[in-house]
Design a protein around this motif. Structure first.
Motif, PDB file in Angstrom:
ATOM      1  N   CYS A  19      -5.162  -5.381   8.308  1.00  0.00           N
ATOM      2  CA  CYS A  19      -3.939  -5.175   7.540  1.00  0.00           C
ATOM      3  C   CYS A  19      -3.843  -6.325   6.540  1.00  0.00           C
ATOM      4  CB  CYS A  19      -2.714  -5.193   8.445  1.00  0.00           C
ATOM      5  SG  CYS A  19      -2.548  -3.748   9.502  1.00  0.00           S
ATOM      6  N   VAL A  20      -3.481  -6.001   5.314  1.00  0.00           N
ATOM      7  CA  VAL A  20      -3.311  -7.020   4.279  1.00  0.00           C
ATOM      8  C   VAL A  20      -1.854  -7.469   4.302  1.00  0.00           C
ATOM      9  CG1 VAL A  20      -3.412  -7.498   1.806  1.00  0.00           C
ATOM     10  CG2 VAL A  20      -5.132  -6.003   2.869  1.00  0.00           C
ATOM     11  N   ALA A  21      -1.636  -8.729   4.630  1.00  0.00           N
ATOM     12  CA  ALA A  21      -0.274  -9.259   4.702  1.00  0.00           C
ATOM     13  C   ALA A  21       0.306  -9.419   3.301  1.00  0.00           C
ATOM     14  CB  ALA A  21      -0.264 -10.601   5.427  1.00  0.00           C
ATOM     15  N   ALA A  22       1.540  -8.963   3.149  1.00  0.00           N
ATOM     16  CA  ALA A  22       2.234  -9.155   1.885  1.00  0.00           C
ATOM     17  C   ALA A  22       2.560 -10.634   1.713  1.00  0.00           C
ATOM     18  CB  ALA A  22       3.514  -8.329   1.865  1.00  0.00           C
ATOM     19  N   LYS A  23       2.665 -11.049   0.460  1.00  0.00           N
ATOM     20  CA  LYS A  23       3.047 -12.409   0.109  1.00  0.00           C
ATOM     21  C   LYS A  23       4.178 -12.329  -0.913  1.00  0.00           C
ATOM     22  CE  LYS A  23      -1.326 -14.521   1.237  1.00  0.00           C
ATOM     23  NZ  LYS A  23      -2.416 -15.365   0.825  1.00  0.00           N
ATOM     24  N   PRO A  24       4.735 -13.460  -1.324  1.00  0.00           N
ATOM     25  CA  PRO A  24       5.845 -13.391  -2.278  1.00  0.00           C
ATOM     26  C   PRO A  24       5.550 -12.566  -3.532  1.00  0.00           C
ATOM     27  CG  PRO A  24       5.726 -15.580  -1.365  1.00  0.00           C
ATOM     28  CD  PRO A  24       4.516 -14.837  -0.852  1.00  0.00           C
ATOM     29  N   LYS A  25       4.332 -12.596  -4.023  1.00  0.00           N
ATOM     30  CA  LYS A  25       3.979 -11.830  -5.222  1.00  0.00           C
ATOM     31  C   LYS A  25       2.725 -10.982  -5.014  1.00  0.00           C
ATOM     32  CE  LYS A  25       6.203 -14.980  -8.412  1.00  0.00           C
ATOM     33  NZ  LYS A  25       6.086 -15.766  -9.630  1.00  0.00           N
TER      34      LYS A  25
ATOM     35  N   SER B 161       1.309  -7.324  -2.891  1.00  0.00           N
ATOM     36  CA  SER B 161       1.570  -6.164  -2.050  1.00  0.00           C
ATOM     37  C   SER B 161       0.860  -6.290  -0.716  1.00  0.00           C
ATOM     38  CB  SER B 161       1.074  -4.892  -2.746  1.00  0.00           C
ATOM     39  OG  SER B 161       1.776  -4.673  -3.932  1.00  0.00           O
ATOM     40  N   GLY B 162       1.447  -5.666   0.291  1.00  0.00           N
ATOM     41  CA  GLY B 162       0.833  -5.645   1.604  1.00  0.00           C
ATOM     42  C   GLY B 162       1.837  -5.225   2.653  1.00  0.00           C
ATOM     43  N   VAL B 163       1.502  -5.533   3.889  1.00  0.00           N
ATOM     44  CA  VAL B 163       2.354  -5.144   5.018  1.00  0.00           C
ATOM     45  C   VAL B 163       3.147  -6.335   5.531  1.00  0.00           C
ATOM     46  CG1 VAL B 163       0.723  -3.340   5.678  1.00  0.00           C
ATOM     47  CG2 VAL B 163       0.626  -5.555   6.827  1.00  0.00           C
ATOM     48  N   ASN B 164       4.177  -6.023   6.265  1.00  0.00           N
ATOM     49  CA  ASN B 164       4.971  -7.033   6.952  1.00  0.00           C
ATOM     50  C   ASN B 164       4.081  -7.592   8.065  1.00  0.00           C
ATOM     51  OD1 ASN B 164       7.290  -8.495   7.579  1.00  0.00           O
ATOM     52  ND2 ASN B 164       8.199  -6.840   8.773  1.00  0.00           N
ATOM     53  N   PRO B 165       3.715  -8.874   8.018  1.00  0.00           N
ATOM     54  CA  PRO B 165       2.700  -9.386   8.941  1.00  0.00           C
ATOM     55  C   PRO B 165       3.185  -9.539  10.385  1.00  0.00           C
ATOM     56  CG  PRO B 165       3.508 -11.152   7.534  1.00  0.00           C
ATOM     57  CD  PRO B 165       4.152  -9.884   7.054  1.00  0.00           C
TER      58      PRO B 165
END
Length: 166
Positions: free
Chosen positions: A130-136, A138-142
């Motif tokens: 899963c690719v974790a989202a960061k402030p800027k 896209s991704g998932v809620n880690p």
């Protein structure tokens, strides 16, 4: 409330919608594996999971009210889940677990059910790509212990029922 998981329908199923049992008359919560896309060429050969737009009518026929997008396939096709989120919202389906930033991905869904609010949080595990989202980004809620605990604590103050997708 019924929970179903790992929906990935890459082909048009509009003419094959099954008659469902009465138990699907209540709210249904689902995990949608992969983006909804009009472009299918080459994706199957590359082992990417995605959904044909007809999945929207299928979800509607199942009475799906909330979907989790916190999975390892939501970014297989597009670098942003925003088009999929927009399509789901247009069908009246709430979304949690993914977004164009960590703030969006961490937003809960709130579903009124039997006179109370049910809050849904969805998390994706980086161990399964899963690719974790960061402030800027896209991704998932880690799915990280402190992040999950902080998210639950923040929601616990204002709700009576909380359900997590992991």
């Amino acid at each position: 409330m019924i929970f179903i998981g790992d929906i990935a329908i890459p082909f048009d199923i509009s003419s094959h919608l099954p008659k469902l049992p009465d138990c699907f008359s209540g709210s249904v919560i689902a995990n949608l594996e992969g983006a909804i896309t009009d472009t299918t060429t080459g994706h199957i050969q590359k082992a990417k999971l995605f959904n044909h737009p007809s999945v929207l009518d299928y979800l509607e026929s199942l009475n799906v009210k909330v979907v989790s997008l916190a999975n390892n396939h939501i970014l297989d096709i597009h670098l942003s889940p925003s088009d999929t989120i927009k399509r789901l919202h247009n069908k009246g389906i709430a979304v949690c677990g993914a977004g164009d930033s960590i703030e969006e991905a961490a937003n809960p869904c709130i579903l009124p059910e039997d006179g109370r609010e049910v809050v849904f949080l969805a998390f994706g595990w980086e161990t399964i790509q899963c690719v974790a989202a960061k402030p800027k980004r896209s991704g998932v809620n880690p799915l990280r212990p402190n992040h999950v605990l902080n998210s639950v604590t923040a929601e616990k103050k204002r709700i009576r029922m909380l359900l997590l997708f992991c």
